[in-house]
Scaffold this motif. Structure first.
Motif, PDB file in Angstrom:
ATOM      1  N   CYS A  96     -36.384  -3.122  -0.414  1.00 30.32           N
ATOM      2  CA  CYS A  96     -37.376  -4.180  -0.183  1.00 30.32           C
ATOM      3  C   CYS A  96     -38.094  -3.976   1.152  1.00 30.32           C
ATOM      4  O   CYS A  96     -37.693  -3.166   1.981  1.00 30.32           O
ATOM      5  N   ASN A  97     -39.134  -4.776   1.343  1.00 29.31           N
ATOM      6  CA  ASN A  97     -39.814  -4.788   2.642  1.00 29.31           C
ATOM      7  C   ASN A  97     -40.184  -6.228   2.995  1.00 29.31           C
ATOM      8  O   ASN A  97     -39.688  -7.174   2.359  1.00 29.31           O
ATOM      9  N   GLU A  98     -41.035  -6.384   3.983  1.00 31.01           N
ATOM     10  CA  GLU A  98     -41.376  -7.730   4.486  1.00 31.01           C
ATOM     11  C   GLU A  98     -42.186  -8.544   3.476  1.00 31.01           C
ATOM     12  O   GLU A  98     -42.378  -9.745   3.666  1.00 31.01           O
ATOM     13  N   GLU A  99     -42.691  -7.905   2.425  1.00 33.68           N
ATOM     14  CA  GLU A  99     -43.482  -8.628   1.419  1.00 33.68           C
ATOM     15  C   GLU A  99     -42.637  -9.159   0.273  1.00 33.68           C
ATOM     16  O   GLU A  99     -43.018 -10.140  -0.376  1.00 33.68           O
ATOM     17  N   LYS A 131     -42.112 -12.512  -4.436  1.00 27.94           N
ATOM     18  CA  LYS A 131     -41.290 -12.636  -5.645  1.00 27.94           C
ATOM     19  C   LYS A 131     -40.382 -13.867  -5.740  1.00 27.94           C
ATOM     20  O   LYS A 131     -39.950 -14.217  -6.830  1.00 27.94           O
ATOM     21  N   ALA A 132     -40.049 -14.486  -4.594  1.00 31.87           N
ATOM     22  CA  ALA A 132     -39.007 -15.529  -4.648  1.00 31.87           C
ATOM     23  C   ALA A 132     -39.541 -16.906  -5.016  1.00 31.87           C
ATOM     24  O   ALA A 132     -38.787 -17.765  -5.459  1.00 31.87           O
ATOM     25  N   GLY A 133     -40.840 -17.131  -4.799  1.00 34.50           N
ATOM     26  CA  GLY A 133     -41.407 -18.439  -5.117  1.00 34.50           C
ATOM     27  C   GLY A 133     -40.867 -19.543  -4.221  1.00 34.50           C
ATOM     28  O   GLY A 133     -40.594 -20.659  -4.683  1.00 34.50           O
ATOM     29  N   ALA A 134     -40.732 -19.264  -2.922  1.00 33.92           N
ATOM     30  CA  ALA A 134     -40.105 -20.221  -2.000  1.00 33.92           C
ATOM     31  C   ALA A 134     -41.108 -21.066  -1.222  1.00 33.92           C
ATOM     32  O   ALA A 134     -40.743 -22.101  -0.658  1.00 33.92           O
ATOM     33  N   GLN A 138     -35.310 -16.583  -7.736  1.00 33.70           N
ATOM     34  CA  GLN A 138     -36.245 -17.687  -8.007  1.00 33.70           C
ATOM     35  C   GLN A 138     -35.525 -18.924  -8.536  1.00 33.70           C
ATOM     36  O   GLN A 138     -35.897 -20.049  -8.253  1.00 33.70           O
ATOM     37  N   SER A 139     -34.484 -18.680  -9.322  1.00 33.51           N
ATOM     38  CA  SER A 139     -33.782 -19.784  -9.997  1.00 33.51           C
ATOM     39  C   SER A 139     -32.974 -20.643  -9.035  1.00 33.51           C
ATOM     40  O   SER A 139     -32.711 -21.809  -9.325  1.00 33.51           O
ATOM     41  N   PHE A 140     -32.552 -20.065  -7.912  1.00 29.72           N
ATOM     42  CA  PHE A 140     -31.656 -20.808  -7.006  1.00 29.72           C
ATOM     43  C   PHE A 140     -32.189 -20.949  -5.585  1.00 29.72           C
ATOM     44  O   PHE A 140     -31.525 -21.562  -4.749  1.00 29.72           O
ATOM     45  N   VAL A 141     -33.364 -20.405  -5.300  1.00 25.98           N
ATOM     46  CA  VAL A 141     -33.845 -20.429  -3.917  1.00 25.98           C
ATOM     47  C   VAL A 141     -34.067 -21.866  -3.433  1.00 25.98           C
ATOM     48  O   VAL A 141     -33.854 -22.168  -2.246  1.00 25.98           O
ATOM     49  N   ALA A 142     -34.441 -22.767  -4.344  1.00 29.52           N
ATOM     50  CA  ALA A 142     -34.670 -24.159  -3.928  1.00 29.52           C
ATOM     51  C   ALA A 142     -33.388 -24.778  -3.376  1.00 29.52           C
ATOM     52  O   ALA A 142     -33.417 -25.512  -2.372  1.00 29.52           O
TER      53      ALA A 142
END
Ligand SMILES: N[C@@H](CCC(=O)N[C@@H](CSC=O)C(=O)NCC(=O)O)C(=O)O
Length: 289
Positions: free
Chosen positions: A58-61, A66-69, A272-276
């Protein structure tokens, strides 16, 4: 000036601002990139922040794309900080082994300061993040230096757990998604630590989250640590070993919520499913006075 931030791009996002930045790092000895999402609340004064450490390749992007945070971070008034995962560029590409595999070298900094040659010259990810990047960001952006949490994924989960345990008091809240929990006991960790730290395995333990937790005299995060793990994760059995960190937390009296989710894999759909839940975990602890 060494410490100035160069804005590579800036984007309006959920009423806040997403910036991709670069600076000349004295610790790394090269330009380093990172991204910062500032929520709308940052227009009125310093806000709490969560540092996200990404995984191999990965990188800084990656997290920002991708995470939708960002939508929830905007609602919660949380800044998000996502550093790159290693030194990059022509100066390091020519090092033998730097680009040969996806789990070592470029894109695989493991959030430590290498001590072995030739990596020790530039692979100083721990010092870059803790000693240089966070103070610089808090100085130049509306981020409250006293209210910073840390989380990460896979190699970045290892980074979050170990940086939090190696720098007591620096990070007010801690969580991880599918972290490498015992790098001295898995192939990814053995390869990285052998290369970056050398053959003496005794020195590896101070970068192993389970060993660090096992050595705690009392709970370093009495308000609890959150870990999510997918049970459909192809790396779980060989590389991640959450049960070892779970046992170490039990021995240290550290409250841990380790959630095992049927069917979820290692990728960003899982994140994405658990970042919230992770942002809420951090917000609750960072807002407590
Ligand atoms: N290329 C590899 C897969 C690499 C991978 O899965 N990287 C993960 C992190 S793994 C541990 O740190 C990741 O987050 N990738 C970014 C993404 O967008 O998914 C292979 O061939 O298996």
């Amino acid at each position: 000036m060494t410490d100035s931030l160069k804005t590579l791009s800036e984007h309006r996002c959920f009423g806040g601002t997403l910036r991709f930045l670069e600076h000349e790092s004295r610790e790394i000895g090269l330009p380093m990139r990172f991204s910062v999402f500032l929520p709308p609340q940052a227009a009125h004064g310093p806000v709490p922040a969560v540092l996200y450490l990404a995984g191999l390749t990965c990188n800084e992007e990656t997290f920002m794309v991708k995470a939708g945070a960002q939508r929830l971070a905007a609602e919660l008034g949380l800044a998000l900080i996502a550093p790159d995962t290693s030194p990059r560029g022509p100066a390091v590409e020519e090092i033998e082994g730097a680009t040969a595999s996806w789990d070592f070298g470029i894109g695989a900094g493991f959030y430590l300061d290498a001590t072995a040659s030739p990596w020790a010259a530039h692979w100083r990810m721990e010092s870059w993040i803790v000693q240089e990047l966070l103070p610089l960001i808090a100085q130049q952006l509306p981020i409250d230096a006293e209210r910073i949490g840390i989380f990460g994924h896979s190699m970045g989960g290892h980074g979050a757990l170990t940086l939090a345990l190696r720098h007591p008091g620096r990070f007010k809240s801690l969580s991880a998604l599918a972290p490498i929990c015992a790098p001295t006991q898995c192939p990814w960790g053995e390869k990285a630590f052998g290369g970056y730290l050398g053959a003496d395995r005794a020195g590896w333990l101070s970068h192993d989250a389970s060993a660090l937790m096992q050595a705690q005299a009392s709970a370093p995060y009495p308000q609890g640590i959150l870990i999510d793990q997918g049970l459909g994760d192809k790396f779980l059995a060989e590389q991640l070993h959450p049960q070892l960190f779970e046992a170490a937390c039990a021995a240290a009296g550290q409250p841990l919520t380790l959630r095992r989710h049927a069917g979820y894999d290692h990728g960003y759909y899982f994140i994405q499913s658990f970042v919230a839940d992770h942002l809420a975990h951090h917000r609750e602890r960072l807002n407590a006075r």
